[in-house]
Design an enzyme around this catalytic site. Structure first.
Site, PDB file in Angstrom:
ATOM      1  N   HIS A   5      45.161  -3.078   7.067  1.00 35.34           N
ATOM      2  CA  HIS A   5      45.241  -4.201   6.132  1.00 35.34           C
ATOM      3  C   HIS A   5      46.177  -3.922   4.961  1.00 35.34           C
ATOM      4  O   HIS A   5      46.633  -4.879   4.313  1.00 35.34           O
ATOM      5  CB  HIS A   5      43.855  -4.574   5.614  1.00 35.34           C
ATOM      6  CG  HIS A   5      43.063  -5.391   6.590  1.00 35.34           C
ATOM      7  ND1 HIS A   5      42.331  -4.842   7.613  1.00 35.34           N
ATOM      8  CD2 HIS A   5      42.896  -6.735   6.698  1.00 35.34           C
ATOM      9  CE1 HIS A   5      41.753  -5.806   8.309  1.00 35.34           C
ATOM     10  NE2 HIS A   5      42.074  -6.957   7.779  1.00 35.34           N
ATOM     11  N   GLY A   6      46.454  -2.687   4.663  1.00 33.71           N
ATOM     12  CA  GLY A   6      47.372  -2.445   3.554  1.00 33.71           C
ATOM     13  C   GLY A   6      47.432  -0.990   3.137  1.00 33.71           C
ATOM     14  O   GLY A   6      46.525  -0.202   3.416  1.00 33.71           O
TER      15      GLY A   6
END
Length: 471
Positions: free
Chosen positions: A323-324
């Site tokens: 996700h990041g």
């Protein structure tokens, strides 16, 4: 270019659909590839060359794996698989994680002297990278044959409906439709209604609650009251669901307009009774991807409970990292992994009659998790969570100004429709309106009204972010 922009709705989409249906079948894939690359270049400029390079590399690797298998050379095919997957992950790591790696290495005294100031994150790179990896793995597993047409493979990787924010579409699921597909009037109509549903989710619900969430999470925690922190996390809980599921609805609807049947990506996750069930209903294409290409190959739950726990932590560490490039996302993933492990322990199991407590527990875990996910850093997240349970007053009241009658109505609708209320309404409507023609007319009026209301919302605001574009 985003699906909820007037340029896309009134210019790009009608033009692409019009040309697509005028072309002969044999030219449609080539046209969709060109249109998809243009769509990506509209927002990403020269980074479209990265997309084209990814298509070329995966085409070569897929053919190499397939031919090695045909010649009964399993070691060679495994080598090409490792090379293809490695190159995909190398590109993803460089563009998405290089800043994170350099910064964290510097914190432990390891300094890398490279200029990364111009390295920007290409939109959707996590999605099309995972699609490419699943293609190579499925070719290696002989689930599908290597695609001999670079146009067809390129269209699969770059297909604009699901290119920049999913769902993650596996090649095996649409391989037959890539070769041949038919768009019937019924399928096209379903595509339109599905797109309009997602459009309304995004514009009417996600944007309105997202504005409140941004105001709350943008304030110093010390200025927030306990009630305001709960309002902020409630609004973000609704925003991220309606933003992402709305985009998935639009992508699925667009796919149907062109003859593709993408799998569902959400199934009312907030009605779940456990974190395990939540991940069967939330971002289904990602959770099943990790299940099939990581969790099961690691051994799944077949090698004892402690190995299962380790496998779950690995999967959810990588889910967070996917996700990041931030410790917030990693902690968020591990947070969910921890509760998945706890749920497998015998002492945690509740009798079936405690359904309400199970749903309450799930929502509490998910909402606390969303604070970690949304906060700018872990320090802010921990302080925010502390305020949620501190029962204190605050001095910052600006977000309350956005809680007018309309916004509160939107919040209420968001809560109601996060449950499978639509199916119940359709069932009851069929009982009240037995005449099929009247029911169809009413359905058309409803969707047209939703579209007009969404356009009016869009026209009066510049606030129109897509949360999952950053992933």
């Amino acid at each position: 270019m985003v699906f909820s922009s007037t340029v896309f709705i009134f210019l790009f989409l009608p033009l692409v659909l019009g040309i697509y249906f005028l072309l002969q079948n044999k030219l449609r894939n080539l046209f969709l590839l060109i249109a998809s690359l243009f769509f990506y270049a509209w927002g990403e400029g020269l980074l479209v060359l990265l997309m084209m390079g990814s298509i070329g590399m995966n085409y070569i690797m897929g053919i190499a794996i397939s031919e090695s298998l045909d010649k009964n050379r399993p070691l060679t095919s495994k080598m090409f698989l490792a090379l293809g997957v490695g190159l995909n992950l190398l590109v993803l790591t460089y563009y998405k994680y290089i800043h994170f790696l350099v910064e964290n290495l510097a914190m432990v005294g390891i300094h890398i002297d490279i200029d990364i100031s111009n390295v920007t994150l290409p939109i959707g790179i996590s999605f099309f990278t995972f699609q490419s990896i699943s293609y190579l793995v499925d070719v290696y597993r002989s689930t599908v044959k290597g695609q001999r047409s670079i146009v067809n493979l390129g269209m699969y990787i770059a297909l604009f409906p699901q290119l920049i924010a999913g769902p993650i579409v596996r090649y095996v699921d649409i391989s037959k439709e890539i070769q041949r597909r038919t768009v019937t009037p019924a399928l096209f109509k379903t595509g339109i209604t599905r797109f309009l549903t997602g459009f309304a989710k995004k514009i009417i619900i996600a944007n309105n609650v997202g504005l409140v969430a941004d105001k709350v999470f943008g304030a110093p925690v010390g200025d927030l009251s306990t009630s305001l922190t709960w309002i902020g996390v409630l609004c973000y809980t609704l925003q991220i669901y309606y933003d992402f599921s709305g985009y998935s609805d639009m992508a699925i609807g667009l796919g149907k307009m062109f003859g593709f049947n993408f799998k569902e990506n959400f199934d009312h996750p907030y009605i779940s009774k456990s974190v395990q069930e939540f991940w069967r209903r939330w971002h289904i294409s990602l959770s099943t991807w990790f299940r099939d290409y990581l969790y099961i190959p690691l051994g799944g739950n077949r090698k004892g409970k402690y190995r299962t726990y380790v496998n779950l932590l690995i999967v959810f560490f990588l889910t967070g990292l996917w996700h990041g490039a931030s410790w917030n996302f990693i902690v968020w993933g591990m947070f969910h992994g921890f509760f998945l492990i706890v749920e497998r322990m015998d002492f945690f199991k509740l009798p079936s009659k405690f359904t309400f407590l199970k749903r309450f527990y799930l929502l509490l875990v998910v909402m606390v998790g969303w604070v970690i996910f949304r906060a700018e850093n872990l320090g802010y997240a921990l302080e925010y969570i502390g305020t949620m349970f501190a029962f204190t007053g605050g001095t910052y009241a600006y977000p309350y100004l956005f809680l007018n009658t309309y916004t509160l109505t939107v919040i209420a609708l968001g809560i109601l429709f996060s449950a499978p209320l639509r199916a119940l309404i359709v069932k009851r409507a069929a009982m009240i309106i037995p005449n099929p023609n009247s029911a169809i007319a009413l359905e058309h009026i409803l969707y047209v009204s939703l579209f007009i209301l969404s356009l009016l919302e869009l026209a009066q605001t510049t606030y129109n972010p897509f949360i999952y574009f950053r992933f």
